[in-house]
Scaffold this active site. Structure first.
Site, short mmCIF file in Angstrom:
data_model
loop_
_atom_site.label_atom_id
_atom_site.label_comp_id
_atom_site.label_asym_id
_atom_site.label_seq_id
_atom_site.Cartn_x
_atom_site.Cartn_y
_atom_site.Cartn_z
N TRP A 55 0.87 -1.18 0.00
CA TRP A 55 0.00 0.00 0.00
C TRP A 55 0.90 1.23 0.00
O TRP A 55 1.79 1.36 0.84
CB TRP A 55 -0.94 0.03 1.21
CG TRP A 55 -1.65 1.35 1.25
CD1 TRP A 55 -2.54 1.82 0.33
CD2 TRP A 55 -1.46 2.40 2.21
NE1 TRP A 55 -2.93 3.09 0.66
CE2 TRP A 55 -2.28 3.47 1.80
CE3 TRP A 55 -0.68 2.54 3.35
CZ2 TRP A 55 -2.34 4.68 2.51
CZ3 TRP A 55 -0.74 3.74 4.06
CH2 TRP A 55 -1.56 4.78 3.64
N GLU A 94 -2.61 -2.91 -3.06
CA GLU A 94 -3.79 -2.38 -2.38
C GLU A 94 -4.06 -0.92 -2.76
O GLU A 94 -3.28 -0.03 -2.44
CB GLU A 94 -3.56 -2.48 -0.86
CG GLU A 94 -4.70 -1.94 -0.02
CD GLU A 94 -4.42 -2.04 1.49
OE1 GLU A 94 -3.26 -2.33 1.88
OE2 GLU A 94 -5.36 -1.80 2.27
N LYS A 99 -6.81 2.54 -3.05
CA LYS A 99 -7.60 3.29 -2.07
C LYS A 99 -8.32 4.42 -2.79
O LYS A 99 -7.84 4.91 -3.80
CB LYS A 99 -6.62 3.83 -1.03
CG LYS A 99 -7.25 4.39 0.20
CD LYS A 99 -6.23 4.41 1.33
CE LYS A 99 -6.75 5.19 2.50
NZ LYS A 99 -6.02 4.94 3.73
N ASP A 153 -9.30 -3.77 0.40
CA ASP A 153 -9.51 -3.38 1.79
C ASP A 153 -10.95 -2.87 1.87
O ASP A 153 -11.33 -1.95 1.14
CB ASP A 153 -8.51 -2.29 2.18
CG ASP A 153 -8.63 -1.85 3.63
OD1 ASP A 153 -9.77 -1.61 4.08
OD2 ASP A 153 -7.59 -1.74 4.32
N HIS A 163 -11.76 0.91 1.95
CA HIS A 163 -11.18 1.83 0.98
C HIS A 163 -12.10 2.24 -0.17
O HIS A 163 -11.62 2.64 -1.22
CB HIS A 163 -9.92 1.22 0.38
CG HIS A 163 -8.77 1.19 1.33
ND1 HIS A 163 -7.50 0.87 0.96
CD2 HIS A 163 -8.72 1.47 2.65
CE1 HIS A 163 -6.70 0.94 2.01
NE2 HIS A 163 -7.41 1.29 3.05
N HIS A 181 -8.22 -7.10 3.07
CA HIS A 181 -8.00 -6.42 4.34
C HIS A 181 -9.39 -6.20 4.91
O HIS A 181 -10.10 -5.28 4.48
CB HIS A 181 -7.28 -5.09 4.14
CG HIS A 181 -5.79 -5.22 4.27
ND1 HIS A 181 -4.94 -4.15 4.20
CD2 HIS A 181 -5.02 -6.32 4.50
CE1 HIS A 181 -3.69 -4.59 4.38
NE2 HIS A 181 -3.73 -5.89 4.56
N ASP A 231 -12.72 5.72 5.94
CA ASP A 231 -11.83 4.57 6.20
C ASP A 231 -11.34 4.62 7.64
O ASP A 231 -10.16 4.82 7.91
CB ASP A 231 -10.66 4.64 5.21
CG ASP A 231 -9.70 3.47 5.39
OD1 ASP A 231 -10.15 2.41 5.85
OD2 ASP A 231 -8.51 3.63 5.06
N ASP A 284 -11.25 2.34 10.04
CA ASP A 284 -10.57 1.17 10.61
C ASP A 284 -11.11 0.74 11.97
O ASP A 284 -10.32 0.47 12.89
CB ASP A 284 -9.05 1.38 10.64
CG ASP A 284 -8.46 1.33 9.24
OD1 ASP A 284 -8.48 0.25 8.64
OD2 ASP A 284 -8.01 2.37 8.73
N ASP A 324 -7.41 -5.75 9.00
CA ASP A 324 -6.74 -4.45 9.01
C ASP A 324 -7.64 -3.42 9.69
O ASP A 324 -8.50 -2.83 9.06
CB ASP A 324 -6.42 -4.01 7.57
CG ASP A 324 -5.65 -2.69 7.54
OD1 ASP A 324 -5.17 -2.26 8.61
OD2 ASP A 324 -5.55 -2.08 6.46
C1 RNT Z 1 -4.01 2.01 4.71
C2 RNT Z 1 -4.04 0.58 4.28
C3 RNT Z 1 -2.92 -0.26 4.81
C4 RNT Z 1 -2.59 -0.01 6.26
C5 RNT Z 1 -1.61 -1.00 6.85
C6 RNT Z 1 -1.04 -0.55 8.15
O1 RNT Z 1 -5.13 2.70 4.36
O2 RNT Z 1 -5.26 0.02 4.62
O3 RNT Z 1 -3.20 -1.59 4.55
O4 RNT Z 1 -3.73 -0.01 7.06
O5 RNT Z 1 -0.65 -1.31 5.94
ZN ZN Z 2 -5.46 -2.08 4.31
#
Ligand code: RNT
Ligand code: ZN
Length: 421
Positions: A187, A228, A230, A261, A264, A288, A296, A298, A328
């Site tokens: 990423w 990855e 976003k 992810d 994202h 993820h 995003d 998390d 993630d």
């Molecule tokens: C960031 C991505 C990535 C990170 C990790 C820590 O937006 O999701 O994967 O969360 O690499």
């Molecule tokens: Zn991620």
């Protein structure tokens, strides 16, 4: 405490109930056992890492909260991970990042190499798990103006190309030493806060840098890269160089994996719908699993519609063998060990619920245009006794069923976490 007798009795009842609609619970349990869930090291230490870079802030990601006992040393982090892993049933891996190198000397990210990960390989051997890798592109003063691999400055690009190459060496070392393929997830935070004039040059430079990173061949049974994308990040609202479409095309054209992810995307987008649009062309995906709240954010993964749709799609379209499931999220407002356990167990529970579906019969009804039956059965399944089968899964794996793990975490919090400063 749920007794073993009760677990067995409830399981027998549930088994019969599922049998009546053509679902084999034993087969579902066996299948679930083989699906690895890759736990992310970074929930345990709020993505601090051990390699001290010249700047500690991160580009594009943020952790909030200050719950007690954050892991500050390798031994603390592995001890916390061990506690979490011992309370999660089934097959597990752990995901690392370049910043988790364990070294006595002060190093730059660019100098972190495989020797700095022997600590982790020794630990993974003890835990009998595989390791996944991530090159860290978001930390240190060499992230200039939110740009790394796509920077117009060759020195900056070269620095990060080297970090990427080193990560492949490390990932190959994981795969080779542990005998479990290591997924190396890229990423890259590059982007602009405000509207750019030129987009193409940044994207072409990113592609060139990645091509240089992957130019050396490594045995694929040891390591494979996954990319990855976003939509945006804080401070990178206008333009993300590594967009979804860019990596979608990149991974297909280079024979690599694409990382999806779940945080994202646009908040109303159904990420599970990507699988059957991508996999007819691509080699495989890495997930993820995350929970976005308005952005995003998390949050810890819970058993919500998004998660159900993801696991349903993996099971119904039979994509599980081409999918690598990683977690993630990072929430520092709650107990970090509980966060890992809830996120991992709920992901497994959702997989189990998807496995406990008469998929073939439902596909047949659907192809006979019997959409009424499809609706009735899928709705009926929502209140079927999945928790009895789940408890049986925990029992078979020798981990506490139901919420019996909570007291273990409480004891660990009192004995270990609360004693840290
Ligand atoms: C960031 C991505 C990535 C990170 C990790 C820590 O937006 O999701 O994967 O969360 O690499
Ligand atoms: Zn991620």
């Amino acid at each position: 405490m749920i007794s073993n007798e009760i677990i067995e009795k409830n399981y027998k009842d549930a088994q019969q109930k599922y049998q009546e609609i053509g679902v084999d619970t034993e087969a579902a349990l066996k299948r679930l056992q083989r699906i690895p869930i890759s736990i992310h090291s970074w929930e345990g230490d709020d993505i601090r890492g051990f390699v001290k870079t010249d700047e500690s802030s991160s580009s594009g990601i943020e952790v909030t909260g200050n719950y007690l006992g954050v892991a500050k040393t390798p031994d603390q982090l592995t001890s916390d991970l061990h506690e979490a892993l011992s309370l999660i049933p089934g097959n597990k891996k752990v995901q690392l990042h370049s910043i988790y190198g364990v070294t006595d000397t002060q190093k730059n990210l660019v100098d972190v190499d495989k020797d700095d990960f022997s600590y982790w390989v020794d630990w993974a051997k003890e835990e009998k798990i595989g390791l996944d890798m991530n090159p860290t592109f978001f930390r240190g003063s060499m992230v200039k103006n939110n740009l790394t691999l796509s920077s117009p400055d060759k020195n900056i690009r070269d620095y990060w190309i080297e970090v990427g190459k080193k990560s492949r060496e490390i990932s190959n070392y994981f795969g080779k030493s542990l005998g479990v393929q290591s997924i190396n997830n890229f990423w890259v935070p590059d982007g602009f806060k405000d509207n750019p004039i030129d987009k193409e040059s940044y994207r072409l430079r990113l592609i060139d840098s990645l091509d240089e990173i992957i130019s050396e061949k490594y045995p694929e049974e040891n390591t494979i890269e996954s990319f990855e994308g976003k939509l945006f990040a804080p401070g990178i609202e206008a333009f993300t160089v590594g967009s979804h479409l860019l990596y979608n095309n990149y991974s297909i054209s280079r024979g690599k994996l694409w990382t999806i992810d779940s945080g994202h995307w646009h908040p109303t987008e159904d990420v599970s719908d990507k699988f059957s649009s991508y996999l007819p062309f691509g080699k495989g995906i890495m997930l993820h699993v995350s929970r976005p709240m308005r952005w995003d954010s998390d949050h810890v993964v819970i058993l919500d519609d998004m998660l159900h749709k993801i696991t349903d799609s993996l099971i119904r379209d039979n994509y599980i063998d081409r999918t690598h499931i990683g977690l993630d999220f990072f929430d520092a407002t709650i107990n970090r060990i509980a966060a890992w356990i809830v996120g991992a167990r709920q992901t497994q529970k959702s997989l189990l619920q998807s496995l406990l579906t008469p998929v073939d019969q439902l596909k047949e009804s659907e192809s006979n245009y019997d959409f009424t039956k499809r609706l009735i059965v899928t709705e009926q399944l929502k209140t079927y006794p999945v928790s009895a089968v789940w408890d049986r899964f925990c029992q078979l794996n020798g981990v506490p069923a139901g919420s019996d793990w909570v007291s273990d975490v409480k004891n660990y919090t009192n004995d270990v976490l609360s004693k840290r400063n």
